[in-house]
Design an enzyme around this catalytic site. Sequence first.
Site, mmCIF file in Angstrom:
data_model
loop_
_atom_site.group_PDB
_atom_site.id
_atom_site.type_symbol
_atom_site.label_atom_id
_atom_site.label_comp_id
_atom_site.label_asym_id
_atom_site.label_seq_id
_atom_site.Cartn_x
_atom_site.Cartn_y
_atom_site.Cartn_z
ATOM 1 N N HIS A 101 9.173 -9.784 0.006
ATOM 2 C CA HIS A 101 10.145 -9.884 1.096
ATOM 3 C C HIS A 101 11.243 -8.857 0.807
ATOM 4 C CE1 HIS A 101 8.630 -14.082 0.665
ATOM 5 N NE2 HIS A 101 8.817 -14.205 1.969
ATOM 6 N N ASP A 104 13.767 -9.949 -1.750
ATOM 7 C CA ASP A 104 13.334 -9.969 -3.150
ATOM 8 C C ASP A 104 13.702 -8.673 -3.858
ATOM 9 O OD1 ASP A 104 11.942 -12.299 -2.394
ATOM 10 O OD2 ASP A 104 10.143 -11.146 -1.932
#
Length: 435
Positions: A101, A104
């Site tokens: 993501h 992240d």
Amino acid sequence: MTTGFFDGISKARFEGPDSTNPLAFHHYNPDELVLGTRMEDHLRFAVAWWHSFAWEGGDPFGGQTFIRPWHPLDDMSGARFKADVAFEMFDLLGVPYFCWHDADLRPEQGNYTDNVRTLNEITDYIGEKMEDAGTKLLWGTANMFSHRRWMSGASTNPDPDVFAFAAATVKSCMDATHKLNGENYVLWGGREGYETLLNTDMKREADHMGRFLNMVVEYKHKIGFKGTILVEPKPQEPSKHQYDFDAATCIGFLRKYGLEGQIKLNLEQGHAILAGHSFEHEIAVATSEGMLGSIDMNRNDYQSGWDTDQFPNNLPEVALAYYYILKAGGLTTGGTNFDAKLRRQSLDPVDLIAAHIGGMDVCARGLKAAAAMIEDGSLDTNLAARYQGWNTPSSQAMLESDLESITARVVSEDINPMPRSGRQEVLENIVNRFV
């Protein structure tokens, strides 16, 4: 030069089932042929950036237990160091893919422009590391559930400004995925649902979500992205009810908005369990409609009512999942992503390596068991026998007939069927021979 995070840990090797080394593969041999294809090419393993490197070890009742050098991720030097550690881990495991993501990879900047700037900066850095390592991107996605702006949804939010922010965020993540030659792009609607119907216009929200997904597909074609667009079902948690409840719900939703030929499904074992299904059920539903894209491999604790995201260790579950995947022709652009996290008490870097080794070994055993069941053919033989009555011309003609004609045939031929055994225990015994 290494980061030192995994000091003392050697690259995982295949040592066979007789090895007692907990950091060796006992069943995963990348070059072993299974049904004529390399095991690595069947399984297409991927490491999830979020649970592996971003998660801090919290749960609903307690905070951080993992102390990592990049926690908290509040500057780009930490993001780059985390990427260095990640690629060291990919090398230790020998995995061909990873997934992420946006949240992240880069610190939250509090505004769209700086979020995109830092995302572009870190994905440029990751792109350089990919060239050196040979590790590829299975898929990217946007985190549109963690920040407070998403508390009432992203594409389904009652505030049009949030919809706009979500659209721009997905565009930036699709651009980054395309830049890194990602093979898929995933949309998981973690907050696309409702807490109470009292403040929810369900039809409006569904229409907005359907239009949003169409925008994603339109943009995919505009930029020439050749990967597969995937949506990921989940029934609840965090929302009371999520619009992408399970595979069947998602397929119906995609058909309603004309997307069945454009979007496939990313299925997760843990989400299947939360929906009251088995993983093989969700896979079979998706494959029956030609809409299986990729899988997130994990498991839930059956004594807990929430999504525990543990590494897989249930061989019969994994074997049946791969059985239906292989029967459908295998994973194409998709793969086996470990959307799984360590337990809060597993604090050390070696635990992260051991968890993935164990999961990869279980998947390898499951794949080989699934292939053996297919080669044996007993399940196919029993399945064909159960439906053999439908192979006659009269049975096929009945499907083109009408109720009056069928009724006349029942009367004239005095049809009075008796039930036949489903032989479930026999079939379970066949499976048990292989697992």
